[in-house]
Design a protein around this motif. Structure first.
Motif, PDB file in Angstrom:
ATOM      1  N   LEU A  38       1.054  -1.297   0.195  1.00 11.09           N
ATOM      2  CA  LEU A  38      -0.012  -0.020   0.149  1.00 11.09           C
ATOM      3  C   LEU A  38       0.925   1.213   0.140  1.00 11.09           C
ATOM      4  CD1 LEU A  38      -2.462  -1.193   2.806  1.00 11.09           C
ATOM      5  CD2 LEU A  38      -2.790  -1.446   0.396  1.00 11.09           C
ATOM      6  N   ALA A  69      -1.267  -4.715   2.642  1.00  8.22           N
ATOM      7  CA  ALA A  69      -2.557  -5.539   2.956  1.00  8.22           C
ATOM      8  C   ALA A  69      -2.562  -6.807   2.921  1.00  8.22           C
ATOM      9  CB  ALA A  69      -3.560  -4.844   1.914  1.00  8.22           C
ATOM     10  N   PRO A  99      -9.263  -8.944   6.272  1.00  9.41           N
ATOM     11  CA  PRO A  99      -8.321  -8.113   5.965  1.00  9.41           C
ATOM     12  C   PRO A  99      -7.537  -7.594   7.248  1.00  9.41           C
ATOM     13  CG  PRO A  99     -10.508  -7.163   5.717  1.00  9.41           C
ATOM     14  CD  PRO A  99     -10.602  -8.537   6.194  1.00  9.41           C
ATOM     15  N   THR A 103      -3.546  -5.175   8.217  1.00 11.40           N
ATOM     16  CA  THR A 103      -2.614  -4.413   7.512  1.00 11.40           C
ATOM     17  C   THR A 103      -1.193  -5.113   8.384  1.00 11.40           C
ATOM     18  OG1 THR A 103      -2.766  -2.588   9.170  1.00 11.40           O
ATOM     19  CG2 THR A 103      -3.742  -2.413   6.968  1.00 11.40           C
TER      20      THR A 103
END
Lengths: 271, 271
Positions: B18, B24, B74, B76
């Protein structure tokens, strides 16, 4: 005070708060090996900063990665709570000197119960039976003439059965047993146990005497609150390969309870 | 694709950049135990992010502290170089979900030489002689009825000699031996070995079957580049005390070389 006068562990780990989570400390030039502060001493400073934040009172797990070796003298220690939980908290702590990071650690704190009895164990090495008074105190100059100033501070005694390295006759087993006491017989606590798991000479000295064996990574688990008195230590190497060695360290209090375990990966020139 | 179709490890650890050092990722709902992603899988994602920064190609040491268990979905992953060195580099990596940190790790990277021969070892457990084809594949529902979806992904086989727990007869030794393969026989590498050291059921199942044994801290050392093929695993508990257990894990490639070691501290309700 003579060069050899012992300075208490609580003194060489004094922290002065500069701001919330930011402390000044002085690395003692006497808690050194060949002029460099011992890695477990550095981790103990980070652990002390972590418990000073009042999340939980005891370090139960600490993992340090060593970036560069600081010189004796002023350092800053920063600590940050990553998660404050009910039964355990996690923190990140790091030490810098002249603005350059030296060591960073992740630390889990919790509460160790003074009265807990071990429930089960298997495969732990025996603490050994060698008496404290028969073990030989390691002097502050090693067999290669290197000054090990820290040995005038702590009392590190090696069982004669594993002392061959000191007279140039390592046994080849990669194993050292002995005892450790803090200056002035200060009792161990979970913070000073972080030092204890890295206090002994490299277990590889019992394979072959080499120069410095710098720790890359050190993980310590504190399993119980130690009884006052010297602790028994077993420090052993497992695998030397590709100029790296892993070593495990077991620490028992004088009541025979396993109070701390350490594992480290270190760089070595052998073979 | 059916619920049980294996998804390659390289797919479930895909990272999408990202920003520099920020990625991600999608935690697979199939790489889970009772719906929660495996802790070694999370560490492998952090390790993959670390080596993607091109400091050095191989993770040699990684220490993770687990803050809270993320849900599949999801996340990070951030990674930061703490020191880029000539022979080794240190990095900090962390995973967050919905802005809340889940796991943070310190990682040391270096270069593992494919041709290096071990120089010395002592006290390592024997890898065992049980044949892969005689070991019993662990199903994706455990003896207590808990779904272990990840067992439809990897092929985890337990040596019949240490399989008593599966029929309610733990041996009491706190030791499991067996084999591990990635989906579609994908070869292991230093990143997937970070998963391998946490892949086995809790070694404490061979003492007493309990609920989830959540890892608080996991340290992995990668000692060699593995030969292609399944790896042998020995996973054992050492000390259960104060509702904590430490476990050690040894991973050998099919050529018999120790390629990874793990140690973890986990929470457990026993006694």
């Amino acid at each position: 005070m003579s060069a050899a006068s012992p300075i208490p562990f609580s003194t060489v780990t004094e922290l002065t708060e500069l701001a919330p989570g930011c402390f000044a400390a002085q690395l003692s030039d006497r808690w050194t090996i060949a002029g460099k502060p011992n890695g477990g001493y550095l981790l103990a400073l980070l652990g002390k900063a972590a418990v000073s934040l009042d999340t939980h009172p005891h370090v139960i797990a600490a993992s340090a990665h060593y970036l560069r070796s600081p010189e004796p003298g002023p350092v800053t220690v920063n600590v940050e709570v990553l998660r404050g939980g009910r039964s355990a908290s996690q923190l990140r702590a790091w030490m810098a000197q002249d603005g350059r990071p030296c060591v960073e650690a992740l630390i889990t704190t919790s509460v160790l119960d003074a009265d807990v009895e071990p429930y089960w164990d298997c495969g732990l090495p025996e603490p050994g039976t060698g008496a404290h008074e028969h073990a030989v105190r390691i002097p502050s100059v090693n067999p290669m003439g290197t000054p090990i100033a820290i040995m005038d501070q702590v009392e590190l005694r090696i069982d004669p059965a594993t002392l061959g390295f000191a007279s140039g006759r390592p046994s080849g087993a990669g194993l050292l047993r002995g005892w450790l006491s803090l200056p002035a017989a200060e009792p161990f606590d979970p913070v000073s146990l972080l030092y204890a798991v890295d206090a002994f000479p490299p277990a590889t000295f019992d394979i072959e005497l080499t120069g410095w064996v710098p720790t890359l990574e050190l993980t310590a688990y504190v399993r119980a609150l130690p009884a006052p008195g010297p602790v028994r230590v077993l420090h052993r190497a497992q695998l030397v390969s590709g100029q790296l060695v892993d070593e495990t360290c077991y620490v028992w209090d004088c009541a025979g309870r396993l109070v701390a375990q350490g594992t480290q990966l270190a760089a070595i020139r052998l073979g």
